[in-house]
Write a protein that holds these residues in place. Structure first.
Motif, short mmCIF file in Angstrom:
data_model
loop_
_atom_site.label_atom_id
_atom_site.label_comp_id
_atom_site.label_asym_id
_atom_site.label_seq_id
_atom_site.Cartn_x
_atom_site.Cartn_y
_atom_site.Cartn_z
N ALA A 1 0.83 -1.21 0.00
CA ALA A 1 0.00 0.00 0.00
C ALA A 1 0.86 1.25 0.00
O ALA A 1 0.57 2.21 -0.72
CB ALA A 1 -0.93 -0.01 1.21
N TRP B 1 -7.98 7.03 0.08
CA TRP B 1 -7.57 5.63 0.20
C TRP B 1 -7.88 5.09 1.60
O TRP B 1 -8.44 4.01 1.75
CB TRP B 1 -6.08 5.52 -0.11
CG TRP B 1 -5.53 4.14 0.09
CD1 TRP B 1 -5.58 3.11 -0.79
CD2 TRP B 1 -4.86 3.65 1.25
NE1 TRP B 1 -4.98 2.00 -0.25
CE2 TRP B 1 -4.54 2.32 1.01
CE3 TRP B 1 -4.50 4.22 2.47
CZ2 TRP B 1 -3.87 1.53 1.93
CZ3 TRP B 1 -3.83 3.45 3.39
CH2 TRP B 1 -3.52 2.11 3.12
N ASN C 1 -9.33 -0.57 4.00
CA ASN C 1 -8.00 -0.02 4.29
C ASN C 1 -7.90 0.51 5.71
O ASN C 1 -6.89 0.31 6.38
CB ASN C 1 -7.65 1.07 3.27
CG ASN C 1 -7.41 0.50 1.90
OD1 ASN C 1 -6.99 -0.65 1.76
ND2 ASN C 1 -7.68 1.28 0.88
#
Length: 126
Positions: free
Chosen positions: A43, A58, A64
């Motif tokens: 990531a 994100w 996430n």
């Protein structure tokens, strides 16, 4: 002159029956950190050069944010377990041992809470 045998002197000084739980927790958190760390590195690589708005979007996705929170919780718990063993092995004196353990525990707790709060705040704004 003491009349007790070596076995008599050793009785009551054995295992507190807590070591195996600590050992297992250390191993389980280490295993859990492997996929979480791989996910985090991938990531981070994918976000290289991204601006804050991109990062906020994100981290704003549920998956996430959840994985980041899990990484923080497992990482700090694993660090606490490891540091506890080192402190117990190398700090002499009962008062110094307890004081050092408490300072490390509170510092790691404060760092973990601040990381989790940052994740939540950025995720909610994103």
């Amino acid at each position: 002159m003491e009349l007790r045998s070596s076995l008599g002197r050793a009785r009551g000084l054995g295992s507190a029956k807590e070591g195996i739980g600590h050992w297992w927790a250390q191993r389980v958190t280490a295993i859990a950190l492997v996929p979480l760390a791989i996910w985090f590195v991938l990531a981070a690589i994918s976000l290289l050069g991204a601006d804050y708005a991109t990062f906020a979007a994100w981290i704003g996705t549920f998956g996430n944010a959840l994985l980041m929170a899990l990484l923080v919780i497992v990482l700090f718990y694993h660090a606490h377990l490891g540091m506890q063993v080192v402190i117990e092995d190398y700090v002499s004196g009962h008062a110094a041992l307890i004081t050092t353990l408490l300072i490390v525990r509170f510092a790691l707790f404060a760092l973990a809470v601040s990381c989790l709060l940052a994740i939540v705040l950025v995720a909610l704004k994103g």
